[in-house]
Write a protein that holds these residues in place. Structure first.
Motif, PDB file in Angstrom:
ATOM      1  N   UNK A   1       0.934  -1.034   0.192  1.00 47.29           N
ATOM      2  CA  UNK A   1      -0.325   0.120   0.264  1.00 47.29           C
ATOM      3  C   UNK A   1       0.535   1.149  -0.112  1.00 47.29           C
ATOM      4  N   UNK A   2       2.303   1.121   0.705  1.00 46.14           N
ATOM      5  CA  UNK A   2       3.075   2.527   0.910  1.00 46.14           C
ATOM      6  C   UNK A   2       3.542   2.533  -0.883  1.00 46.14           C
ATOM      7  N   UNK A   3       3.549   1.380  -0.913  1.00 50.93           N
ATOM      8  CA  UNK A   3       4.416   1.752  -2.686  1.00 50.93           C
ATOM      9  C   UNK A   3       3.760   1.573  -3.744  1.00 50.93           C
ATOM     10  N   UNK A   4       2.295   1.811  -3.691  1.00 50.21           N
ATOM     11  CA  UNK A   4       1.576   1.236  -4.772  1.00 50.21           C
ATOM     12  C   UNK A   4       0.662   1.867  -4.983  1.00 50.21           C
ATOM     13  N   UNK A   5       0.259   2.550  -3.572  1.00 50.71           N
ATOM     14  CA  UNK A   5      -1.382   2.816  -3.114  1.00 50.71           C
ATOM     15  C   UNK A   5      -2.143   1.809  -2.595  1.00 50.71           C
ATOM     16  N   UNK A   6      -3.939   1.436  -2.677  1.00 51.11           N
ATOM     17  CA  UNK A   6      -4.631   0.592  -3.193  1.00 51.11           C
ATOM     18  C   UNK A   6      -4.978   0.012  -3.859  1.00 51.11           C
ATOM     19  N   UNK A   7      -4.861  -1.696  -4.348  1.00 46.46           N
ATOM     20  CA  UNK A   7      -4.427  -1.943  -5.075  1.00 46.46           C
ATOM     21  C   UNK A   7      -5.713  -3.113  -5.235  1.00 46.46           C
ATOM     22  N   UNK A   8      -7.352  -2.739  -4.577  1.00 46.28           N
ATOM     23  CA  UNK A   8      -7.648  -3.089  -5.184  1.00 46.28           C
ATOM     24  C   UNK A   8      -9.014  -2.513  -4.337  1.00 46.28           C
ATOM     25  N   UNK A   9     -10.309  -2.569  -5.052  1.00 46.15           N
ATOM     26  CA  UNK A   9     -11.370  -1.533  -4.900  1.00 46.15           C
ATOM     27  C   UNK A   9     -12.528  -1.985  -4.620  1.00 46.15           C
ATOM     28  N   UNK A  10     -13.686  -2.526  -4.958  1.00 46.71           N
ATOM     29  CA  UNK A  10     -14.661  -2.988  -4.376  1.00 46.71           C
ATOM     30  C   UNK A  10     -14.523  -4.615  -4.240  1.00 46.71           C
ATOM     31  N   UNK A  11     -14.851  -5.452  -3.223  1.00 41.43           N
ATOM     32  CA  UNK A  11     -15.187  -6.659  -3.527  1.00 41.43           C
ATOM     33  C   UNK A  11     -16.343  -7.212  -3.064  1.00 41.43           C
ATOM     34  N   UNK A  12     -16.198  -8.974  -3.840  1.00 42.04           N
ATOM     35  CA  UNK A  12     -17.365  -9.129  -4.155  1.00 42.04           C
ATOM     36  C   UNK A  12     -17.486 -10.985  -3.747  1.00 42.04           C
TER      37      UNK A  12
END
Length: 108
Positions: A84-95
């Motif tokens: 998360x520090x290196x790339x930001x959020x990698x996943x948005x919504x999860x189903x």
């Protein structure tokens, strides 16, 4: 036997980082916690990119226990923090869907 379908919204801007994290870390740690991954896919629509995967479980209790142990795994927690520090959020919504076979479903 039950199956679980997980669908993650992923982002084109850091999609390679997501796939690297899942391939190099999540799958290995999931295996350590008794996950049985059957297949993985990437899908794309006009509005978003998704990553989907199918898991097999003996029952819902096992599924819940193993997810809890995976989410509490110190190595996984640290990998998520660093990515998360290196790339930001990698996943948005999860189903998350539990798939129950119909009486006429072919056996996998």
């Amino acid at each position: 036997m039950i199956h679980q379908l997980r669908i993650y919204e992923i982002f084109e801007s850091n999609k390679a980082a997501f796939h690297a994290r899942f391939r190099d870390h999540a799958m290995r740690i999931m295996a350590r916690h008794g996950f049985r991954i059957l297949s993985l896919w990437e899908t794309r629509s006009a509005t978003r990119t998704e990553f989907a995967y199918l898991l097999a479980w003996p029952d819902t209790q096992t599924k819940a226990e193993r997810w809890a142990s995976f989410k509490a795994d110190p190595e996984w927690i640290e990998i998520k923090r660093v990515s998360a520090i290196e790339h930001g959020d990698l996943v948005g919504a999860i189903e998350d869907r539990t798939l129950t076979p119909t009486a006429y479903s072919p056996q996998l």
